[in-house]
Design a protein around this motif. Sequence first.
Motif, PDB file in Angstrom:
ATOM      1  N   LEU B  42       0.832  -1.206   0.000  1.00 51.06           N
ATOM      2  CA  LEU B  42       0.000   0.000   0.000  1.00 51.06           C
ATOM      3  C   LEU B  42       0.868   1.259   0.000  1.00 51.06           C
ATOM      4  O   LEU B  42       0.640   2.209  -0.776  1.00 51.06           O
ATOM      5  N   VAL B  43       1.871   1.260   0.876  1.00 46.92           N
ATOM      6  CA  VAL B  43       2.754   2.428   0.967  1.00 46.92           C
ATOM      7  C   VAL B  43       3.548   2.582  -0.324  1.00 46.92           C
ATOM      8  O   VAL B  43       3.740   3.703  -0.837  1.00 46.92           O
ATOM      9  N   GLY B  44       3.981   1.423  -0.881  1.00 45.76           N
ATOM     10  CA  GLY B  44       4.702   1.472  -2.157  1.00 45.76           C
ATOM     11  C   GLY B  44       3.826   2.051  -3.268  1.00 45.76           C
ATOM     12  O   GLY B  44       4.287   2.855  -4.087  1.00 45.76           O
ATOM     13  N   ALA B  45       2.551   1.671  -3.244  1.00 47.36           N
ATOM     14  CA  ALA B  45       1.625   2.184  -4.260  1.00 47.36           C
ATOM     15  C   ALA B  45       1.465   3.694  -4.121  1.00 47.36           C
ATOM     16  O   ALA B  45       1.455   4.430  -5.123  1.00 47.36           O
ATOM     17  N   LEU B  46       1.390   4.169  -2.881  1.00 43.89           N
ATOM     18  CA  LEU B  46       1.253   5.605  -2.643  1.00 43.89           C
ATOM     19  C   LEU B  46       2.457   6.361  -3.230  1.00 43.89           C
ATOM     20  O   LEU B  46       2.305   7.378  -3.908  1.00 43.89           O
ATOM     21  N   ARG B  47       3.618   5.801  -2.940  1.00 40.89           N
ATOM     22  CA  ARG B  47       4.836   6.440  -3.432  1.00 40.89           C
ATOM     23  C   ARG B  47       4.864   6.447  -4.969  1.00 40.89           C
ATOM     24  O   ARG B  47       5.153   7.474  -5.602  1.00 40.89           O
ATOM     25  N   ASN B  48       4.525   5.291  -5.552  1.00 38.21           N
ATOM     26  CA  ASN B  48       4.542   5.203  -7.007  1.00 38.21           C
ATOM     27  C   ASN B  48       3.529   6.154  -7.630  1.00 38.21           C
ATOM     28  O   ASN B  48       3.780   6.748  -8.684  1.00 38.21           O
ATOM     29  N   TRP B  49       2.406   6.293  -6.956  1.00 37.84           N
ATOM     30  CA  TRP B  49       1.380   7.183  -7.488  1.00 37.84           C
ATOM     31  C   TRP B  49       1.891   8.621  -7.497  1.00 37.84           C
ATOM     32  O   TRP B  49       1.712   9.371  -8.436  1.00 37.84           O
ATOM     33  N   LEU B  50       2.575   9.013  -6.399  1.00 36.01           N
ATOM     34  CA  LEU B  50       3.136  10.357  -6.326  1.00 36.01           C
ATOM     35  C   LEU B  50       4.235  10.557  -7.353  1.00 36.01           C
ATOM     36  O   LEU B  50       4.434  11.656  -7.861  1.00 36.01           O
ATOM     37  N   THR B 103       7.705   9.246   0.321  1.00 39.97           N
ATOM     38  CA  THR B 103       6.395   9.856   0.118  1.00 39.97           C
ATOM     39  C   THR B 103       6.349  11.252   0.732  1.00 39.97           C
ATOM     40  O   THR B 103       5.895  12.224   0.112  1.00 39.97           O
ATOM     41  N   ARG B 104       6.861  11.313   2.004  1.00 40.51           N
ATOM     42  CA  ARG B 104       6.890  12.617   2.672  1.00 40.51           C
ATOM     43  C   ARG B 104       7.720  13.615   1.851  1.00 40.51           C
ATOM     44  O   ARG B 104       7.286  14.748   1.607  1.00 40.51           O
ATOM     45  N   ALA B 105       8.880  13.181   1.399  1.00 43.54           N
ATOM     46  CA  ALA B 105       9.755  14.068   0.630  1.00 43.54           C
ATOM     47  C   ALA B 105       9.042  14.548  -0.634  1.00 43.54           C
ATOM     48  O   ALA B 105       9.104  15.730  -0.988  1.00 43.54           O
ATOM     49  N   LEU B 106       8.329  13.621  -1.297  1.00 46.30           N
ATOM     50  CA  LEU B 106       7.619  13.994  -2.520  1.00 46.30           C
ATOM     51  C   LEU B 106       6.537  15.022  -2.229  1.00 46.30           C
ATOM     52  O   LEU B 106       6.370  15.990  -2.963  1.00 46.30           O
ATOM     53  N   PHE B 107       5.803  14.819  -1.138  1.00 42.20           N
ATOM     54  CA  PHE B 107       4.755  15.770  -0.747  1.00 42.20           C
ATOM     55  C   PHE B 107       5.352  17.150  -0.519  1.00 42.20           C
ATOM     56  O   PHE B 107       4.858  18.164  -1.034  1.00 42.20           O
ATOM     57  N   VAL B 108       6.443  17.187   0.249  1.00 45.02           N
ATOM     58  CA  VAL B 108       7.066  18.464   0.587  1.00 45.02           C
ATOM     59  C   VAL B 108       7.553  19.157  -0.685  1.00 45.02           C
ATOM     60  O   VAL B 108       7.290  20.341  -0.903  1.00 45.02           O
ATOM     61  N   THR B 109       8.229  18.410  -1.569  1.00 38.83           N
ATOM     62  CA  THR B 109       8.721  19.013  -2.812  1.00 38.83           C
ATOM     63  C   THR B 109       7.555  19.559  -3.632  1.00 38.83           C
ATOM     64  O   THR B 109       7.649  20.664  -4.200  1.00 38.83           O
TER      65      THR B 109
END
Lengths: 248, 123
Positions: B42-50, B103-109
């Motif tokens: 699930l977490v991997g999917a979130l990251r991939n989606w971002l 994921t957090r890093a992607l959100f922040v960027t």
Amino acid sequence: MATLLAQRKHWIISMTVVCLVLGGLLGVQVHTQQVRGLTEVGRQTGALISRLTEAEAQLDKQQEEIERLRGLQAEYEQEAASEKGLVRLMTEELGNARIALGLLPVKGPGVVLELADSTMMAGGEFGGQDVYVIHDFDLVQIANELWAAGAEAISINGQRLVSGSAITCSARLIKVNDVTISGPFTLKVIGNKKNLMSALNIRDGALDRLRVLQFQVKLMPEDEIVVPPISVGSRYEYAQPLQKEEKQ
Amino acid sequence: MIALPLSALIVGFLAVYLFLPAVPPRWADYVAIAILAGLDALVGALRNWLERRFDEAIFVSGFFANMVLAALLAYFGDKLGVDLYLAVVVALGIRIFNNLGRTRALFVTARVEARRARTAAAQ
């Protein structure tokens, strides 16, 4: 636009299925952990309950025993009050037990044996000083022979020998009943005079060996000897009488 | 959009928790491993989606296959007397943690870039 929407919907559906499965697994796990915790508590409670029941059963048994003993005591008291034969019998029995335990001074015919160290000089023809003094094992051997010859009471320098008496050596001194004694030694023995004399004078017996080494041995029969009681009574901390119902 | 999967999660949890019996305790470890593998997917999917490279087929197949494989690995570890269970827990834990960090890093960027774009538009 329509295909994008369709794609997105599809994505949501698969995500929903995945989340459903994950939720189910979480439910199983939480449920299992809760049940596990409950059974552990249950197991502990079970152990405590079984111990409590055991203790209660023991208590019941002991109360029964108390009842029984009280009944017995009442019976004895009744017998004592009515002055029947039982009291006399029991007193006799008690007297015998006391003699056996060495709790009473006793008198009777027997022999008196006096022992002192050898008159030979240390370092003489038989060896060093050790050979010419009386040791604990000499006394043990003599006492053994006396008991075997039917002695009923023995004392060494006023220390009564009873069933638990130990004759030991500690730092060149001899201890009887944990009391230190030193030579010359006087043994007072009650029993059949003839038997005791012949047991001690037997060929190659304990006294024979001592006489060869010129120990001062004086053995005389007497018609009335008083043997003192044991100074320290024995205590039974560990040994318990075996009850009949406990026998296996 | 996110409401349907979230409600599915809750419904699945409640349905199993309330209406199904607990599994034997010796299965609990494998279920835990499977849950960990599912969370990882699930977490991997979130990251991939971002990161805009989410693939539905890979996600769904990975979710179920990883669950089963992780539990199987732990099971074989038990049979062999090797604590593969721990290896799976550590590996999945690290992966989940890494993916959450990404994921957090992607959100922040994304947010920083959005603000920069806004200030640039204002000027």
